[in-house]
Design a protein around this motif. Structure first.
Motif, PDB file in Angstrom:
ATOM      1  N   MET A   1      23.716  59.536  20.039  1.00 21.69           N
ATOM      2  CA  MET A   1      25.167  59.636  19.988  1.00 21.69           C
ATOM      3  C   MET A   1      25.567  60.924  19.255  1.00 21.69           C
ATOM      4  O   MET A   1      25.034  61.237  18.198  1.00 21.69           O
ATOM      5  N   LYS A   2      26.521  61.650  19.822  1.00 22.36           N
ATOM      6  CA  LYS A   2      26.965  62.879  19.207  1.00 22.36           C
ATOM      7  C   LYS A   2      27.674  62.604  17.881  1.00 22.36           C
ATOM      8  O   LYS A   2      28.310  61.563  17.715  1.00 22.36           O
ATOM      9  N   PRO A   3      27.580  63.548  16.931  1.00 23.87           N
ATOM     10  CA  PRO A   3      28.205  63.358  15.619  1.00 23.87           C
ATOM     11  C   PRO A   3      29.693  63.030  15.693  1.00 23.87           C
ATOM     12  O   PRO A   3      30.189  62.203  14.926  1.00 23.87           O
ATOM     13  N   ILE A   4      30.408  63.658  16.634  1.00 22.85           N
ATOM     14  CA  ILE A   4      31.846  63.398  16.711  1.00 22.85           C
ATOM     15  C   ILE A   4      32.130  61.949  17.103  1.00 22.85           C
ATOM     16  O   ILE A   4      33.068  61.320  16.604  1.00 22.85           O
ATOM     17  N   TYR A   5      31.291  61.403  18.000  1.00 21.03           N
ATOM     18  CA  TYR A   5      31.479  60.016  18.408  1.00 21.03           C
ATOM     19  C   TYR A   5      31.122  59.056  17.271  1.00 21.03           C
ATOM     20  O   TYR A   5      31.750  58.003  17.102  1.00 21.03           O
ATOM     21  N   LYS A   6      30.109  59.442  16.494  1.00 28.79           N
ATOM     22  CA  LYS A   6      29.756  58.619  15.338  1.00 28.79           C
ATOM     23  C   LYS A   6      30.904  58.569  14.338  1.00 28.79           C
ATOM     24  O   LYS A   6      31.219  57.524  13.781  1.00 28.79           O
ATOM     25  N   ARG A   7      31.519  59.743  14.126  1.00 31.29           N
ATOM     26  CA  ARG A   7      32.642  59.778  13.181  1.00 31.29           C
ATOM     27  C   ARG A   7      33.823  58.968  13.701  1.00 31.29           C
ATOM     28  O   ARG A   7      34.483  58.257  12.943  1.00 31.29           O
ATOM     29  N   LEU A   8      34.081  59.077  15.008  1.00 27.15           N
ATOM     30  CA  LEU A   8      35.174  58.293  15.602  1.00 27.15           C
ATOM     31  C   LEU A   8      34.897  56.796  15.493  1.00 27.15           C
ATOM     32  O   LEU A   8      35.794  56.008  15.187  1.00 27.15           O
ATOM     33  N   ALA A   9      33.636  56.408  15.756  1.00 26.30           N
ATOM     34  CA  ALA A   9      33.276  54.993  15.639  1.00 26.30           C
ATOM     35  C   ALA A   9      33.430  54.509  14.205  1.00 26.30           C
ATOM     36  O   ALA A   9      33.905  53.386  13.952  1.00 26.30           O
ATOM     37  N   LEU A  10      33.034  55.356  13.257  1.00 26.83           N
ATOM     38  CA  LEU A  10      33.167  55.000  11.843  1.00 26.83           C
ATOM     39  C   LEU A  10      34.637  54.862  11.457  1.00 26.83           C
ATOM     40  O   LEU A  10      35.029  53.900  10.779  1.00 26.83           O
ATOM     41  N   LEU A  11      35.465  55.811  11.909  1.00 20.35           N
ATOM     42  CA  LEU A  11      36.895  55.746  11.602  1.00 20.35           C
ATOM     43  C   LEU A  11      37.537  54.503  12.211  1.00 20.35           C
ATOM     44  O   LEU A  11      38.369  53.841  11.573  1.00 20.35           O
ATOM     45  N   LEU A  12      37.136  54.187  13.449  1.00 22.18           N
ATOM     46  CA  LEU A  12      37.669  52.994  14.102  1.00 22.18           C
ATOM     47  C   LEU A  12      37.261  51.732  13.349  1.00 22.18           C
ATOM     48  O   LEU A  12      38.071  50.816  13.141  1.00 22.18           O
ATOM     49  N   GLY A  13      36.003  51.704  12.926  1.00 19.88           N
ATOM     50  CA  GLY A  13      35.529  50.546  12.165  1.00 19.88           C
ATOM     51  C   GLY A  13      36.284  50.395  10.854  1.00 19.88           C
ATOM     52  O   GLY A  13      36.669  49.282  10.468  1.00 19.88           O
ATOM     53  N   LEU A  14      36.478  51.519  10.159  1.00 20.57           N
ATOM     54  CA  LEU A  14      37.220  51.472   8.891  1.00 20.57           C
ATOM     55  C   LEU A  14      38.664  51.035   9.110  1.00 20.57           C
ATOM     56  O   LEU A  14      39.225  50.287   8.299  1.00 20.57           O
ATOM     57  N   LEU A  15      39.265  51.491  10.204  1.00 18.85           N
ATOM     58  CA  LEU A  15      40.644  51.095  10.519  1.00 18.85           C
ATOM     59  C   LEU A  15      40.743  49.597  10.780  1.00 18.85           C
ATOM     60  O   LEU A  15      41.666  48.928  10.296  1.00 18.85           O
ATOM     61  N   LEU A  16      39.790  49.057  11.532  1.00 19.41           N
ATOM     62  CA  LEU A  16      39.787  47.614  11.813  1.00 19.41           C
ATOM     63  C   LEU A  16      39.626  46.809  10.532  1.00 19.41           C
ATOM     64  O   LEU A  16      40.304  45.788  10.333  1.00 19.41           O
ATOM     65  N   VAL A  17      38.732  47.258   9.654  1.00 17.35           N
ATOM     66  CA  VAL A  17      38.550  46.572   8.376  1.00 17.35           C
ATOM     67  C   VAL A  17      39.824  46.630   7.548  1.00 17.35           C
ATOM     68  O   VAL A  17      40.257  45.630   6.958  1.00 17.35           O
ATOM     69  N   ALA A  18      40.466  47.808   7.516  1.00 15.22           N
ATOM     70  CA  ALA A  18      41.685  47.970   6.727  1.00 15.22           C
ATOM     71  C   ALA A  18      42.816  47.086   7.244  1.00 15.22           C
ATOM     72  O   ALA A  18      43.502  46.418   6.468  1.00 15.22           O
ATOM     73  N   VAL A  19      42.991  47.076   8.569  1.00 16.42           N
ATOM     74  CA  VAL A  19      44.067  46.269   9.157  1.00 16.42           C
ATOM     75  C   VAL A  19      43.833  44.786   8.896  1.00 16.42           C
ATOM     76  O   VAL A  19      44.754  44.039   8.542  1.00 16.42           O
ATOM     77  N   ASN A  20      42.592  44.329   9.066  1.00 15.11           N
ATOM     78  CA  ASN A  20      42.294  42.922   8.826  1.00 15.11           C
ATOM     79  C   ASN A  20      42.415  42.564   7.345  1.00 15.11           C
ATOM     80  O   ASN A  20      42.828  41.448   7.007  1.00 15.11           O
ATOM     81  N   THR A  21      42.068  43.505   6.465  1.00 11.89           N
ATOM     82  CA  THR A  21      42.218  43.251   5.034  1.00 11.89           C
ATOM     83  C   THR A  21      43.686  43.079   4.669  1.00 11.89           C
ATOM     84  O   THR A  21      44.056  42.165   3.923  1.00 11.89           O
ATOM     85  N   VAL A  22      44.530  43.945   5.218  1.00 13.59           N
ATOM     86  CA  VAL A  22      45.969  43.837   4.971  1.00 13.59           C
ATOM     87  C   VAL A  22      46.499  42.514   5.528  1.00 13.59           C
ATOM     88  O   VAL A  22      47.272  41.814   4.864  1.00 13.59           O
TER      89      VAL A  22
END
Length: 321
Positions: A1-22
């Protein structure tokens, strides 16, 4: 997986965690009252933009509702064992009663908020029983499920009253009305009649209306709020649906609604009324919001309630159960 896709996947994962935490935090604070005497978060429509942003991040603050007044009529304090904890109620007898009216309050409220209604029912010749739902007022606990578990409190009260002579009429508003509908549809409660004020259509609809009142798109936070709220209290909150309950109810029901209600829409009220299977009557109150209808329409509210009660069978037709 390209680094940019890894970063996007990480950002998406963090966003999902943040939204569910809220959403989890919102659900917890929405359904758990604070024991401390803290200031309550204002109504969504009254908050400034910075206050709305803070509430969106942290959730609301709601101190446990208290009773700030006592009946002016003779009464006795009654304690009833409910599956949700010990309930505190005020019983106000009258000579030769036509029956008893069991009064149930709404979300973040208490039995003392129904004293005006109780006084009027006494004038009509009914004994009254005003009850704090579990988590509210003088009743045990600090949790609220916005109508689901509260249905067991309604069942406890109505069955206690039905061991006495005379018909039992339920008068309930908002959350209390939804709890009443569930108690009758799923817990087998059968009062003689209902008077229900502004029940919301479903848990999801009432969550969505609160986000809209803050001018925030309800999806996905409203859906996540309902999911986590139910999970925290051990039930599937998406199934908390007053319209579905109404379709299983044959109890004679008077449905009341304020035409300017920002919390409960006309379409929700139309659906509930259409679903009711028993004798029914509906009265809308122009310019009234999510509030007691006697505030702006005292005469109409009294006439409507009195006429409904006069059309019920006399007390002599009801025996001990």
């Amino acid at each position: 997986m390209k680094p940019i896709y890894k970063r996007l996947a990480l950002l998406l994962g963090l966003l999902l965690v943040a939204v569910n935490t809220v959403a989890f935090l919102h659900a917890w604070r929405f359904t758990h009252f604070s024991a401390e005497a803290t200031a309550r978060t204002g109504r969504p429509e009254q908050l400034t933009l910075p206050q709305k942003l803070w509430v969106l991040l942290t959730g609301v603050t709601i101190p446990k509702p208290r009773n700030h007044a006592a009946p002016g009529f003779p009464y006795a304090t009654v304690h009833l064992p409910s599956p949700n904890g010990r309930l505190e109620a005020w019983y106000g007898p009258v000579p030769h009663p036509r029956g008893t009216v069991a009064l149930f309050h709404g979300y973040t409220s208490s039995k003392s908020k129904l004293l005006t209604e109780a006084n009027y029912f006494r004038r009509l010749g009914y004994a009254v029983l005003l009850t704090d739902f579990a988590g509210n007022g003088g009743s045990q606990g600090s949790a609220c499920t916005v109508g689901h578990h509260e249905a067991a409190d309604v069942a406890t009260v109505v069955r206690w009253l039905q061991r006495r002579p005379g018909p039992v009429i339920v008068y309930a508003n908002s959350m209390g009305a939804v709890a009443t509908l569930r108690a009758e549809a799923e817990l087998g409660v059968r009062p003689a009649a209902n008077i229900l004020e502004c029940p919301y259509g479903s848990m999801l609809q009432t969550a969505q209306s609160r986000f809209r009142s803050m001018r925030v798109p309800p999806f996905p936070l409203a859906n996540l709020l309902v999911f986590w709220g139910g999970l925290q209290h051990g039930f599937w909150a998406s199934d908390l649906d007053a319209t579905r309950y109404a379709a299983r109810i044959t109890t004679p029901t008077l449905l009341l609604w304020g035409a300017a209600d920002p919390r409960v829409t006309r379409s929700e009220t139309d659906a509930i009324y259409a679903a009711l299977r028993g004798p029914k009557w509906r009265q809308d109150f122009p310019r009234s919001g999510h509030e007691p209808y006697w505030w702006k329409h005292n005469v109409l509210w009294k006439q409507t309630v009195a006429q409904w009660c006069d059309e019920l069978p006399p007390a002599s037709s009801y025996l001990y159960r």
